[in-house]
Scaffold this motif. Structure first.
Motif, short mmCIF file in Angstrom:
data_model
loop_
_atom_site.label_atom_id
_atom_site.label_comp_id
_atom_site.label_asym_id
_atom_site.label_seq_id
_atom_site.Cartn_x
_atom_site.Cartn_y
_atom_site.Cartn_z
N LYS A 54 0.82 -1.20 0.00
CA LYS A 54 0.00 0.00 0.00
C LYS A 54 0.86 1.26 0.00
CE LYS A 54 -4.07 -2.00 2.25
NZ LYS A 54 -4.93 -1.97 3.45
N ALA A 55 2.04 1.12 0.61
CA ALA A 55 2.92 2.29 0.72
C ALA A 55 3.72 2.54 -0.56
CB ALA A 55 3.89 2.10 1.90
N GLN A 56 3.67 1.56 -1.46
CA GLN A 56 4.38 1.75 -2.71
C GLN A 56 3.88 3.01 -3.39
OE1 GLN A 56 3.98 -1.74 -5.06
NE2 GLN A 56 5.51 -2.89 -3.96
N ILE A 57 4.80 3.75 -3.96
CA ILE A 57 4.45 5.03 -4.56
C ILE A 57 3.67 4.79 -5.84
CG2 ILE A 57 5.38 7.14 -5.55
CD1 ILE A 57 7.88 6.59 -3.77
N LYS A 58 2.46 5.29 -5.87
CA LYS A 58 1.66 5.20 -7.08
C LYS A 58 2.22 6.17 -8.10
CE LYS A 58 -2.97 5.72 -8.95
NZ LYS A 58 -4.34 6.24 -8.74
N LYS A 59 2.22 5.74 -9.35
CA LYS A 59 2.71 6.59 -10.42
C LYS A 59 1.69 6.64 -11.55
CE LYS A 59 7.59 5.55 -9.52
NZ LYS A 59 8.86 5.04 -10.08
N PRO A 60 1.74 7.66 -12.36
CA PRO A 60 0.83 7.69 -13.51
C PRO A 60 1.17 6.57 -14.49
CG PRO A 60 2.46 9.44 -13.67
CD PRO A 60 2.62 8.85 -12.31
N LYS A 61 0.17 6.12 -15.18
CA LYS A 61 0.40 5.08 -16.19
C LYS A 61 1.05 5.66 -17.45
CE LYS A 61 -3.36 1.97 -14.80
NZ LYS A 61 -2.48 0.82 -14.57
N LEU A 62 0.83 6.95 -17.65
CA LEU A 62 1.37 7.61 -18.84
C LEU A 62 1.72 9.05 -18.51
CD1 LEU A 62 1.88 7.61 -21.97
CD2 LEU A 62 -0.50 8.36 -22.22
N VAL A 63 2.89 9.50 -18.98
CA VAL A 63 3.26 10.91 -18.93
C VAL A 63 3.25 11.43 -20.36
CG1 VAL A 63 5.06 12.59 -18.37
CG2 VAL A 63 4.69 10.62 -16.88
N VAL A 64 2.58 12.56 -20.56
CA VAL A 64 2.50 13.17 -21.89
C VAL A 64 3.15 14.55 -21.83
CG1 VAL A 64 1.01 13.89 -23.78
CG2 VAL A 64 0.33 11.96 -22.33
N GLY A 65 4.19 14.75 -22.61
CA GLY A 65 4.84 16.04 -22.71
C GLY A 65 4.45 16.72 -24.01
N ILE A 66 3.71 17.82 -23.92
CA ILE A 66 3.21 18.53 -25.10
C ILE A 66 4.02 19.81 -25.29
CG2 ILE A 66 1.24 19.72 -26.13
CD1 ILE A 66 -0.59 17.83 -24.55
N VAL A 67 4.55 19.99 -26.49
CA VAL A 67 5.30 21.21 -26.83
C VAL A 67 4.63 21.85 -28.03
CG1 VAL A 67 7.53 22.19 -27.44
CG2 VAL A 67 7.43 20.14 -26.01
N ILE A 68 4.27 23.12 -27.89
CA ILE A 68 3.65 23.86 -28.99
C ILE A 68 4.69 24.83 -29.55
CG2 ILE A 68 1.76 25.37 -29.67
CD1 ILE A 68 0.16 24.22 -27.33
N ASP A 69 5.09 24.58 -30.76
CA ASP A 69 6.19 25.31 -31.38
C ASP A 69 5.81 26.77 -31.63
OD1 ASP A 69 8.45 25.98 -32.93
OD2 ASP A 69 8.57 23.96 -33.75
N GLN A 70 6.57 27.68 -31.05
CA GLN A 70 6.43 29.14 -31.18
C GLN A 70 5.22 29.70 -30.44
OE1 GLN A 70 5.90 32.44 -34.55
NE2 GLN A 70 7.33 30.88 -35.26
#
Length: 546
Positions: free
Chosen positions: A22-38
């Motif tokens: 239970k103490a195990q650190i929950k993490k997201p299943k997916l990380v999304v990095g969005i970059v919008i150019d300019q």
């Protein structure tokens, strides 16, 4: 008695394991990095009332926005921008000092991700001869892979190859970019794989770009409502080939012939829609967010940059592009909810740089703005070397506002490199529209802690940069008087949106000054992994739930 003790120990151990689980650190299943150019920060506020509830406004209201986030280096270009977001450090460490730069060892200009050791996967062309080898440090996703013993997937996508490759990192499972022209294919490099996955082949066969380009780009709403922009018909914007004026509507089916066929998708909002289409296909095709390990997807929107360059900051085309991108983002966020699950993913959204108002437009308003006469500048430098050192052959290259000296020539003439560089720095500030000049020697021996010189120093790399570095006046470009560009260390180029959203992220906003290099260590802390190995940013504590 022994049995009782053994049973008690077993129960205690079982309870302990349960607590540990239970103490195990929950993490997201997916990380999304969005970059919008300019994307400038003020596009969030300028068009705020016109955005819907599901795109920018959704993550602004339910995530955490940094309202005073900046690039802490120059030049502010696509490649160093993406590299810095995901490595958590500046070009002084990660080595991506521009999109293209002069290689002092090879004595030629090189492209940031070119690599002839690899071949194109997806067709027989050469646009897939790419890799991230010139990026010298790890990325956030590299560290995630290492922390999970190479389990979980990392994939980067963008119309631009450099945006996909540098974001995804060295250990990525794939980076995909769009080969336009007459090919109309998402491709990759043999650096990542030997064959395109079947889902990519199926996506390419759908030929979505063709349907988008057989349409007309008209404004999403009545053009009279685009009051945040200049009049549609003005002299500060570039035309598409075959168009007499840069105005709406734009008959894409008719225009594509004279604009590189599928190349046209880059300079219309549909380029962003195509990117979202492919991002959805990636998530489904690779089953991202479906295992016990955290996956990482980077999505960089490039059409915003091509459109910005052509039409400028205050164009109806730019406003319409962001209103349409807002709808694309809403569609993508809803897809993430359905496919990965609400609360199961973390995302951040930012930009690789911003842009300056069209200088000729500023000049028409009597606001200081300039165009640098680059040919005249080169001649002026030659005059300096002839006057003080009796030679016109001391300059090896001038590019990216940097001067590279010919060391062999100076040695043959008995000239001291530092003396020549300092004389150039002293004299070239007298040229029109040059604000500052500094030698590499000064940047190596002096620590600038703030201001524009600190920004310059963070972009300087001793191994790759030139002997003299130059800063023009604010709102100065080299290019023609129509359209805009970027690259400086001034606020119009450095101030970008940074929004965190999803699992582990608080709701709120901050007016504190943060650097773009703070994103990677913050997400690393959320994931409880090591920051990238060259990281120089700090953890943004107020963003994270505790």
């Amino acid at each position: 008695m022994q049995r009782a003790i053994f049973y008690l120990l077993t129960v205690i151990l079982s309870l302990s394991n349960c607590i540990d689980t239970k103490a195990q650190i929950k993490k997201p299943k997916l990380v999304v990095g969005i970059v919008i150019d300019q994307m400038r920060y003020d596009y969030l506020t300028r068009y705020a009332e016109r955005y819907g509830e599901g795109g920018f406004n959704r993550i602004l209201k339910n995530g955490f926005s940094l309202e005073n986030a900046h690039y802490n280096f120059m030049p502010t270009y696509t490649a160093p921008g993406h590299a810095s977001i995901f490595t958590g450090t500046t070009p002084s460490n990660h080595g991506i000092i521009s999109n293209n730069w002069y290689d002092k060892a090879l004595k030629q200009s090189i492209y940031c991700v070119s690599d002839s050791n690899y071949k194109t996967i997806g067709n027989t062309g050469n646009v897939g001869e790419k890799s991230p080898k010139r990026m010298l440090t790890t990325t956030l996703s590299d560290q995630l892979h290492l922390a999970q013993n190479m389990r979980g997937k990392t994939i980067g996508i963008s119309i631009k190859d450099r945006a996909a490759i540098l974001s995804a990192g060295h250990s990525a499972n794939a980076a995909y970019w769009y080969d336009s022209g007459d090919r109309n294919q998402w491709i990759t490099s043999s650096y990542y794989m030997e064959n395109l996955p079947n889902w990519v082949k199926k996506f390419n066969k759908k030929n979505k770009a063709n349907s988008y380009l057989n349409d007309t780009w008209n404004t999403l709403y009545d053009i009279k409502t685009y009051t945040q922009s200049r009049a549609d018909d003005n002299i500060f914007e570039k035309n598409l080939n075959g168009q007499e004026k840069p105005i709406f509507p734009k008959d894409l089916k008719k225009l594509r012939k004279n604009n590189g066929n599928f190349d046209l998708i880059k300079t219309v909002p549909a380029g962003n829609t195509l990117t979202v289409d492919f991002a959805k296909a990636v998530i489904q095709g690779e089953k991202l967010g479906k295992t016990a390990f955290t996956d990482f997807l980077t999505v960089s929107f490039s059409a915003t940059d091509y459109i910005g360059h052509r039409y400028g900051v205050a164009a109806v085309e730019t406003e319409d592009t962001y209103l349409r991108l807002d709808q694309d983002l809403a569609s993508f966020f809803s897809f993430l909810d359905a496919e990965v699950g609400v609360g199961n993913y973390t995302l951040f959204l930012t930009a690789d740089h911003a842009a300056v108002q069209v200088p000729s437009y500023l000049q028409s308003l009597k606001i200081p703005a300039h165009y640098l006469d680059i040919k005249g500048f080169e001649n002026y430098i030659t005059e300096i070397t002839q006057k003080y050192f009796n030679s016109k052959a001391l300059i090896e290259n001038i590019s990216n506002y940097q001067i590279f000296l010919d060391k062999e020539k100076m040695e043959s003439l008995g000239l001291d490199r530092n003396t020549v560089a300092q004389k150039l720095a002293d004299e070239i500030v007298n040229f029109d529209n040059i604000y500052k000049a500094v030698t590499a020697r000064t940047l190596q021996t002096t620590n600038f802690t703030d201001g524009i010189m600190n920004t310059l120093q963070n972009g300087y790399n001793q191994k790759f940069s030139g002997d003299v570095l130059i800063i023009p006046y604010p709102a100065t470009l080299i290019s023609g008087r129509k359209g805009t560009s970027h690259g400086s260390g001034y606020s119009y180029d450095t101030h970008v949106p940074v929004i965190f959203y999803g699992y582990g992220i608080k709701k709120g906003k901050s007016l504190k000054r943060y650097d773009i290099t703070d994103i990677a260590p913050t997400i690393a802390n959320l994931l409880k992994i090591a920051a990238p190995n060259g990281s120089s940013g700090k953890i943004i504590k107020e963003v994270l739930k505790r």
